[in-house]
Design a protein around this motif. Structure first.
Motif, PDB file in Angstrom:
ATOM      1  N   LYS A  61     -75.663  36.777-113.039  1.00 42.54           N
ATOM      2  CA  LYS A  61     -77.013  37.185-113.228  1.00 42.54           C
ATOM      3  C   LYS A  61     -77.380  38.435-112.782  1.00 42.54           C
ATOM      4  CE  LYS A  61     -78.788  33.322-111.049  1.00 42.54           C
ATOM      5  NZ  LYS A  61     -77.390  31.998-111.403  1.00 42.54           N
ATOM      6  N   THR A  62     -75.877  39.404-113.434  1.00 39.15           N
ATOM      7  CA  THR A  62     -76.231  40.426-112.766  1.00 39.15           C
ATOM      8  C   THR A  62     -75.297  41.119-113.920  1.00 39.15           C
ATOM      9  OG1 THR A  62     -75.766  40.110-110.649  1.00 39.15           O
ATOM     10  CG2 THR A  62     -75.013  43.083-111.246  1.00 39.15           C
ATOM     11  N   LEU A  63     -75.840  42.306-114.332  1.00 37.11           N
ATOM     12  CA  LEU A  63     -75.041  43.645-115.515  1.00 37.11           C
ATOM     13  C   LEU A  63     -74.090  44.204-114.615  1.00 37.11           C
ATOM     14  CD1 LEU A  63     -74.413  44.516-118.865  1.00 37.11           C
ATOM     15  CD2 LEU A  63     -76.180  45.633-118.078  1.00 37.11           C
ATOM     16  N   ARG A  64     -72.994  44.373-114.408  1.00 34.72           N
ATOM     17  CA  ARG A  64     -71.846  44.743-113.957  1.00 34.72           C
ATOM     18  C   ARG A  64     -71.880  46.306-114.132  1.00 34.72           C
ATOM     19  NH1 ARG A  64     -68.219  42.866-110.864  1.00 34.72           N
ATOM     20  NH2 ARG A  64     -66.190  43.918-110.476  1.00 34.72           N
ATOM     21  N   GLY A  65     -71.589  47.222-112.626  1.00 35.99           N
ATOM     22  CA  GLY A  65     -71.738  48.418-112.910  1.00 35.99           C
ATOM     23  C   GLY A  65     -71.016  49.787-113.711  1.00 35.99           C
ATOM     24  N   THR A  66     -71.110  50.166-114.817  1.00 31.67           N
ATOM     25  CA  THR A  66     -70.233  51.589-115.422  1.00 31.67           C
ATOM     26  C   THR A  66     -69.668  51.629-114.294  1.00 31.67           C
ATOM     27  OG1 THR A  66     -71.413  50.843-116.391  1.00 31.67           O
ATOM     28  CG2 THR A  66     -70.298  53.129-117.346  1.00 31.67           C
ATOM     29  N   LEU A 119     -70.121  47.126-107.858  1.00 31.49           N
ATOM     30  CA  LEU A 119     -70.690  46.955-109.343  1.00 31.49           C
ATOM     31  C   LEU A 119     -71.647  45.618-109.425  1.00 31.49           C
ATOM     32  CD1 LEU A 119     -66.524  47.585-110.195  1.00 31.49           C
ATOM     33  CD2 LEU A 119     -68.928  48.765-111.135  1.00 31.49           C
ATOM     34  N   LEU A 120     -71.268  44.681-108.672  1.00 30.34           N
ATOM     35  CA  LEU A 120     -72.737  43.411-108.734  1.00 30.34           C
ATOM     36  C   LEU A 120     -73.771  43.791-107.629  1.00 30.34           C
ATOM     37  CD1 LEU A 120     -70.799  40.148-108.611  1.00 30.34           C
ATOM     38  CD2 LEU A 120     -71.057  42.000-110.867  1.00 30.34           C
ATOM     39  N   ASN A 121     -73.980  45.225-106.967  1.00 32.95           N
ATOM     40  CA  ASN A 121     -74.806  45.107-106.437  1.00 32.95           C
ATOM     41  C   ASN A 121     -75.618  44.314-104.843  1.00 32.95           C
ATOM     42  OD1 ASN A 121     -77.465  46.552-104.950  1.00 32.95           O
ATOM     43  ND2 ASN A 121     -78.741  46.171-106.830  1.00 32.95           N
ATOM     44  N   SER A 140     -80.196  41.087-112.718  1.00 30.78           N
ATOM     45  CA  SER A 140     -79.695  42.863-112.009  1.00 30.78           C
ATOM     46  C   SER A 140     -79.362  43.546-112.062  1.00 30.78           C
ATOM     47  CB  SER A 140     -79.596  42.196-110.429  1.00 30.78           C
ATOM     48  OG  SER A 140     -80.802  41.645-109.910  1.00 30.78           O
ATOM     49  N   VAL A 141     -78.736  44.968-111.856  1.00 30.75           N
ATOM     50  CA  VAL A 141     -78.250  46.057-112.807  1.00 30.75           C
ATOM     51  C   VAL A 141     -77.098  46.547-111.930  1.00 30.75           C
ATOM     52  CG1 VAL A 141     -77.405  47.801-113.699  1.00 30.75           C
ATOM     53  CG2 VAL A 141     -79.469  45.909-114.183  1.00 30.75           C
ATOM     54  N   GLY A 142     -75.708  46.566-111.797  1.00 31.85           N
ATOM     55  CA  GLY A 142     -74.993  46.171-110.795  1.00 31.85           C
ATOM     56  C   GLY A 142     -75.264  47.858-110.367  1.00 31.85           C
ATOM     57  N   HIS A 143     -74.855  48.357-109.024  1.00 31.16           N
ATOM     58  CA  HIS A 143     -74.478  49.887-109.297  1.00 31.16           C
ATOM     59  C   HIS A 143     -73.219  50.336-109.825  1.00 31.16           C
ATOM     60  CE1 HIS A 143     -77.260  49.814-105.789  1.00 31.16           C
ATOM     61  NE2 HIS A 143     -76.252  49.234-105.081  1.00 31.16           N
ATOM     62  N   SER A 367     -76.946  54.175-107.820  1.00 31.22           N
ATOM     63  CA  SER A 367     -77.190  52.610-108.328  1.00 31.22           C
ATOM     64  C   SER A 367     -77.852  53.111-109.641  1.00 31.22           C
ATOM     65  CB  SER A 367     -78.806  52.510-107.445  1.00 31.22           C
ATOM     66  OG  SER A 367     -80.108  53.356-107.704  1.00 31.22           O
ATOM     67  N   ALA A 368     -78.246  51.610-110.585  1.00 31.48           N
ATOM     68  CA  ALA A 368     -79.219  52.264-111.715  1.00 31.48           C
ATOM     69  C   ALA A 368     -80.479  52.783-111.956  1.00 31.48           C
ATOM     70  CB  ALA A 368     -79.343  50.663-112.887  1.00 31.48           C
TER      71      ALA A 368
END
Length: 485
Positions: A61-66, A119-121, A140-143, A367-368
């Motif tokens: 459910k989360t777009l892992r952070g860069t 990374l997954l917030n 969601s979008v991760g950090h 954060s994103a």
């Protein structure tokens, strides 16, 4: 009679009730104890475990952070392919021992594991976001992580190592920022490659999954003589009248210089420049067991290093020390083991007037939407020597490069300090072509901006010939980027 039987039955029932009550109380207290222990000691580890399936449910459910380098170069990112999230590493194996891997089959490692919550917030103390996402079905979008690493320097280190096994560590002495952290052999951390090659990776005798820069432990060889020099200065032990004949017998054991070379009259500075084993072996005996054990603690051997990825603690495995042990330790042999990161930290500490800074890889978590969630500030870790002694050894290390075994680390117009090392190991006793080679160094000497440690496994040469040129090119690369040369 009947009354007595009734009373007896009643007493038995009461006893059974009490026993059941006691048993239930014990079970209840055991449960409370376990839950308390879990909450206080185990919760974070279990939540963060790469094998926790709830983590993967969250990841769906989360777009892992860069993950970025210090200049914004993308080192790891996630993208959607339909309903499937794909984690990609644009530079393949280059950051495999730093960023690690993120696999549903094999778990997570390195930064992917340590910073999984960021990374997954995920905030375990605030489940509102999770509840909102379940209700709305939104992703969601991760950090994002911004590292201290410099991609160009990292790439240069990998090029210089080539196909040789070993490690290169570069850090900023005054801040503790890790600029490069390369281990060879490495591996492709992509899921496809891991699935295809996992058996080969774990069965390989070369152990490509081992991050040698942080978890490899090696005998330091003559690089440890810089530490011994610190203690010698502190104790006022400069064996100025020492005459080097190429070999010496200590407690029945013969200790020789490399190639059996006799250097004649030596003081501490000249002995370090030519890396005289006979001088330092004698110095070790003169310092004695107590001073050498103190030195090991002062330079950080055995100290737990809090870092962004796992680190193996260096070792000083002595209870009692004979004169032979004292001599061996003073030339960087015997039962001492160090990581390349540890040697880079010691080098950086000497270059930073005796203060070792806390090393770090993650500069900030963002954060994103660009909010800085966490920012790492430089922190002093420990003092390995008083500033006066550290500065004296720093000058002696410059002499090693100018007039001693470290000449191959010279940079035109720039002062460079360094120390070479050739270390015996489990293979070199049978084959002298299997020794490890080291070089540690810093530049510019007047205001060090980079400290480097290089080790080449089983290279069968000397640190001056093989490791020093690698360190030199690393320093040149960084100083060019800083506009110093």
């Amino acid at each position: 009679m009947k009354e007595m039987k009734k009373k007896s039955r009643k007493l038995q029932q009461q006893k059974r009730t009490i026993n059941v009550f006691i048993l239930m109380s014990i079970l209840f207290m055991t449960l409370i104890g376990y839950l308390t222990y879990f909450e206080l000691f185990s919760k974070e580890n279990i939540i963060a475990s790469s094998y926790n399936r709830r983590q993967w449910a969250r990841e769906d459910k989360t777009l892992r952070g860069t993950i970025f380098d210090r200049k914004g170069v993308v080192l790891a990112k996630s993208e959607m392919d339909g309903e499937t999230q794909i984690r990609s590493y644009p530079f393949g194996a280059l950051y495999s021992h730093i960023i690690g891997y993120n696999s549903i089959s094999y778990g997570k490692s390195q930064l992917e594991a340590k910073y999984n919550e960021q990374l997954l917030n995920i905030n375990p103390l605030n489940p509102v976001t999770d509840l909102r996402d379940k209700i709305t079905g939104t992703k969601s979008v991760g950090h994002n992580l911004h590292l201290t690493l410099d991609h160009q320097l990292e790439k240069r280190a990998a090029e210089l190592l080539g196909n040789r096994n070993g490690a290169v560590v570069a850090l900023q002495p005054q801040t503790g920022e890790v600029l490069a952290l390369v281990s060879k052999p490495d591996f492709d951390p992509s899921n496809t490659s891991l699935n295809d090659n996992w058996s080969k990776l774990i069965e390989s005798e070369e152990n490509p999954l081992l991050p040698r820069a942080t978890q490899g432990l090696y005998v330091p060889g003559s690089t440890f003589k810089v530490a011994v020099s610190l203690k010698a200065l502190e104790k006022g032990l400069d064996l100025k009248d020492f005459y080097d004949q190429g070999s010496i017998i200590i407690d029945g054991k013969k200790i020789e210089n490399h190639g059996g070379t006799a250097y004649g009259s030596l003081d501490l500075e000249r002995a370090l420049a030519v890396s005289s084993n006979t001088y330092f072996a004698s110095l070790g005996v003169a310092l004695g067991e107590g001073n050498l054990k103190d030195l090991a603690q002062e330079v950080g051997l055995g100290k737990n290093i809090s870092f962004d990825v796992p680190v193996s603690s260096s070792r000083f495995n002595y209870q009692n020390m004979s004169e032979t042990d004292q001599a061996a330790v003073a030339i960087g042999q015997g039962k001492i083991l160090v990581s390349p990161l540890q040697m880079a930290m010691i080098t950086g500490g000497i270059a930073n007037h005796g203060v070792v800074m806390q090393p770090y890889l993650v500069d900030k978590v963002v954060s994103a939407n660009g909010f800085v969630v966490k920012k790492q500030e430089p922190n002093a870790f420990y003092r390995l020597a008083e500033a006066d002694f550290a500065d004296q050894v720093e000058e002696m290390m410059v002499n090693v490069v100018d007039n001693g075994t470290g000449r191959n680390a010279k940079i035109s117009g720039i002062g460079v300090g360094g120390k070479t090392g050739t270390a015996q190991n489990e293979l070199s006793a049978a084959d002298d072509e299997k020794e490890h080679t080291w070089f540690i160094g810093f530049a510019p000497a007047e205001d060090p901006q980079i400290a480097v440690a290089v080790i080449l496994e089983y290279s069968g040469s000397t640190g001056g010939k093989q490791a020093a040129p690698i360190a030199r090119e690393m320093m040149i690369q960084w100083l060019k980027e800083q506009g110093i040369i």
